[in-house]
Design a protein around this motif. Structure first.
Motif, PDB file in Angstrom:
ATOM      1  N   LEU A 217       0.815  -1.218   0.000  1.00  0.00           N
ATOM      2  CA  LEU A 217       0.000   0.000   0.000  1.00  0.00           C
ATOM      3  C   LEU A 217       0.851   1.273   0.000  1.00  0.00           C
ATOM      4  N   HIS A 218       0.739   2.135   1.023  1.00  0.00           N
ATOM      5  CA  HIS A 218       1.462   3.419   0.974  1.00  0.00           C
ATOM      6  C   HIS A 218       2.962   3.237   0.694  1.00  0.00           C
ATOM      7  N   ASN A 219       3.619   2.354   1.429  1.00  0.00           N
ATOM      8  CA  ASN A 219       5.068   2.183   1.235  1.00  0.00           C
ATOM      9  C   ASN A 219       5.381   1.700  -0.177  1.00  0.00           C
ATOM     10  N   VAL A 221       3.868   2.273  -2.969  1.00  0.00           N
ATOM     11  CA  VAL A 221       3.772   3.325  -3.987  1.00  0.00           C
ATOM     12  C   VAL A 221       5.061   4.159  -4.012  1.00  0.00           C
ATOM     13  N   HIS A 222       5.574   4.484  -2.819  1.00  0.00           N
ATOM     14  CA  HIS A 222       6.856   5.204  -2.772  1.00  0.00           C
ATOM     15  C   HIS A 222       7.928   4.416  -3.522  1.00  0.00           C
ATOM     16  N   LEU A 223       7.987   3.122  -3.259  1.00  0.00           N
ATOM     17  CA  LEU A 223       9.060   2.313  -3.847  1.00  0.00           C
ATOM     18  C   LEU A 223       8.813   2.039  -5.320  1.00  0.00           C
ATOM     19  N   ALA A 239       4.754  14.344  -6.703  1.00  0.00           N
ATOM     20  CA  ALA A 239       3.861  13.180  -6.732  1.00  0.00           C
ATOM     21  C   ALA A 239       3.569  12.711  -5.312  1.00  0.00           C
ATOM     22  N   PHE A 240       4.480  13.026  -4.390  1.00  0.00           N
ATOM     23  CA  PHE A 240       4.282  12.720  -2.963  1.00  0.00           C
ATOM     24  C   PHE A 240       2.898  13.192  -2.503  1.00  0.00           C
ATOM     25  N   PHE A 241       2.534  14.432  -2.860  1.00  0.00           N
ATOM     26  CA  PHE A 241       1.301  15.020  -2.331  1.00  0.00           C
ATOM     27  C   PHE A 241       0.054  14.379  -2.939  1.00  0.00           C
ATOM     28  N   LEU A 242       0.143  13.967  -4.195  1.00  0.00           N
ATOM     29  CA  LEU A 242      -1.003  13.322  -4.840  1.00  0.00           C
ATOM     30  C   LEU A 242      -1.199  11.926  -4.270  1.00  0.00           C
ATOM     31  N   HIS A 243      -0.084  11.267  -3.980  1.00  0.00           N
ATOM     32  CA  HIS A 243      -0.115   9.948  -3.347  1.00  0.00           C
ATOM     33  C   HIS A 243      -0.699  10.058  -1.941  1.00  0.00           C
ATOM     34  N   HIS A 244      -0.158  10.976  -1.135  1.00  0.00           N
ATOM     35  CA  HIS A 244      -0.642  11.091   0.238  1.00  0.00           C
ATOM     36  C   HIS A 244      -2.066  11.617   0.306  1.00  0.00           C
ATOM     37  N   CYS A 245      -2.475  12.357  -0.704  1.00  0.00           N
ATOM     38  CA  CYS A 245      -3.856  12.826  -0.738  1.00  0.00           C
ATOM     39  C   CYS A 245      -4.804  11.625  -0.853  1.00  0.00           C
TER      40      CYS A 245
HETATM   41 CU   LIG Z   1       4.578   8.619   2.174  1.00  0.00          CU
END
Ligand SMILES: [Cu+2]
Length: 333
Positions: A217-219, A221-223, A239-245
């Protein structure tokens, strides 16, 4: 009331305005503070002038404050965007939608008119197109903290560290969690709860229903994005902000479900007290002033989310519904 829309619903003008506001914040030096906030909360001695703290516990990750800390962070950034464009909002990226593509790099998110695409291996994995590309000159990023990629500029390595994005099935496991978080409120694969699940630490080791190897999940996507999205300075890539949104939206949806199914269990946050420092209900979200309790209800904070088709379908299939969103239409994307 702000409505945060999906990246797929933005008009060309909304995309251009969003990028324009980001570039302006970068030019003013404000954007680089976001990178520092995120880095600082993990490692308090980023700058030589800052105190070292032996009992330090990451105040934004690997614990219950993960979701509230990032909610506050996003609101701070969104307020800055609105100081430039009063209609600005953070859009969300539903990565489960792009997990269905044979090549998620073809998502409109990565278009030259928006985030720009993957990095190029022969150019140290630097992004090549769009306003954020190193060669466009708008988006200075310090050298990546890795000897193999010493040069400056925004870098991405799609699908290099992990081959796939999280799927709807992965998200269903998170939505089915009943507890927000449980002792020891950490990141082992065996710590039960919505927070540890969506943050991505519950792997196959901890739950045989998990289908893919590695971070979730969240992790994940970062990787999957890799490059600047992988280390502690990940907000260097917008892209960090769109992901965390989207992570924030999933949390808001989960809160809605819990409110309906288990109103007696409110506030659907744990621990209330005696947990790790910075992770209790009334602890302030550093370096800001609001507490965790004060960011639990997005309606009170003045924003909401456009429903995402895949997320609505997950809720509908499970016989769950959240207030405010129309029911999902099966098959529609
Ligand atoms: Cu994150």
């Amino acid at each position: 009331m702000i409505t945060r829309k999906s990246v797929r619903s933005l008009s060309a003008t909304e995309r251009a305005n969003f990028i324009g506001a980001l570039l302006e914040l970068k030019k003013r030096g404000r954007y680089d503070e976001y990178v520092h906030w995120h880095h600082h909360v993990m490692t308090p001695s980023v700058l030589p002038s800052e105190p070292h703290d032996a009992n330090y516990r990451n105040g934004a990750h690997r614990g219950p404050a993960f979701l509230p800390w990032h909610r506050e962070f996003l609101m701070q950034v969104e307020a800055d965007l609105q100081s430039i464009d009063r209609n600005a909002f953070l859009p969300y990226w539903d990565w489960t939608r792009d997990a269905k593509l044979s090549d998620p790099a073809t998502s409109p998110l990565w278009g030259a008119d928006f985030m720009g695409g993957n990095g190029l291996e022969t150019d140290q994995w630097r992004v090549q197109d769009g306003a954020l590309a190193h060669k466009a000159g708008n988006w200075p990023v310090p050298p990546y903290p890795n000897d193999d990629l010493p040069g400056p500029g925004l870098k991405r390595q799609f699908a290099k560290m992990l081959p796939t994005l999280p799927t709807e099935d992965d998200l269903k496991l998170a939505m089915a969690e009943i507890f927000y978080d449980t002792p020891n409120y950490d990141q082992t694969p065996f710590t039960v709860g919505f927070r540890n699940r969506i943050e991505g630490w519950i792997t196959i080791r901890g739950d045989s229903r998990v289908k893919s190897a590695g971070s979730q999940l969240h992790n994940r996507v970062h990787l999957w994005i890799g490059g600047n999205m992988a280390p502690m300075t990940s907000p260097n890539d917008p892209a960090f902000f769109l992901h965390h949104c989207f992570v924030d939206k999933v949390w808001a949806d989960w809160q809605g479900v819990q409110q309906e199914n288990n109103p007696d269990g409110a506030p659907h946050y744990a621990p209330l007290r005696d947990g790790p420092p910075s992770h209790n209900m009334d602890d302030p979200l550093k370096p800001w002033t609001r507490t965790i309790r004060e960011v639990l209800d997005i309606a009170r904070l003045g924003y909401g989310y456009e429903p995402s088709p895949s997320q609505s379908m997950i809720l509908a299939e499970a016989g769950l519904a959240t207030k405010g969103g129309p029911p999902a239409q099966p098959g529609r994307q």
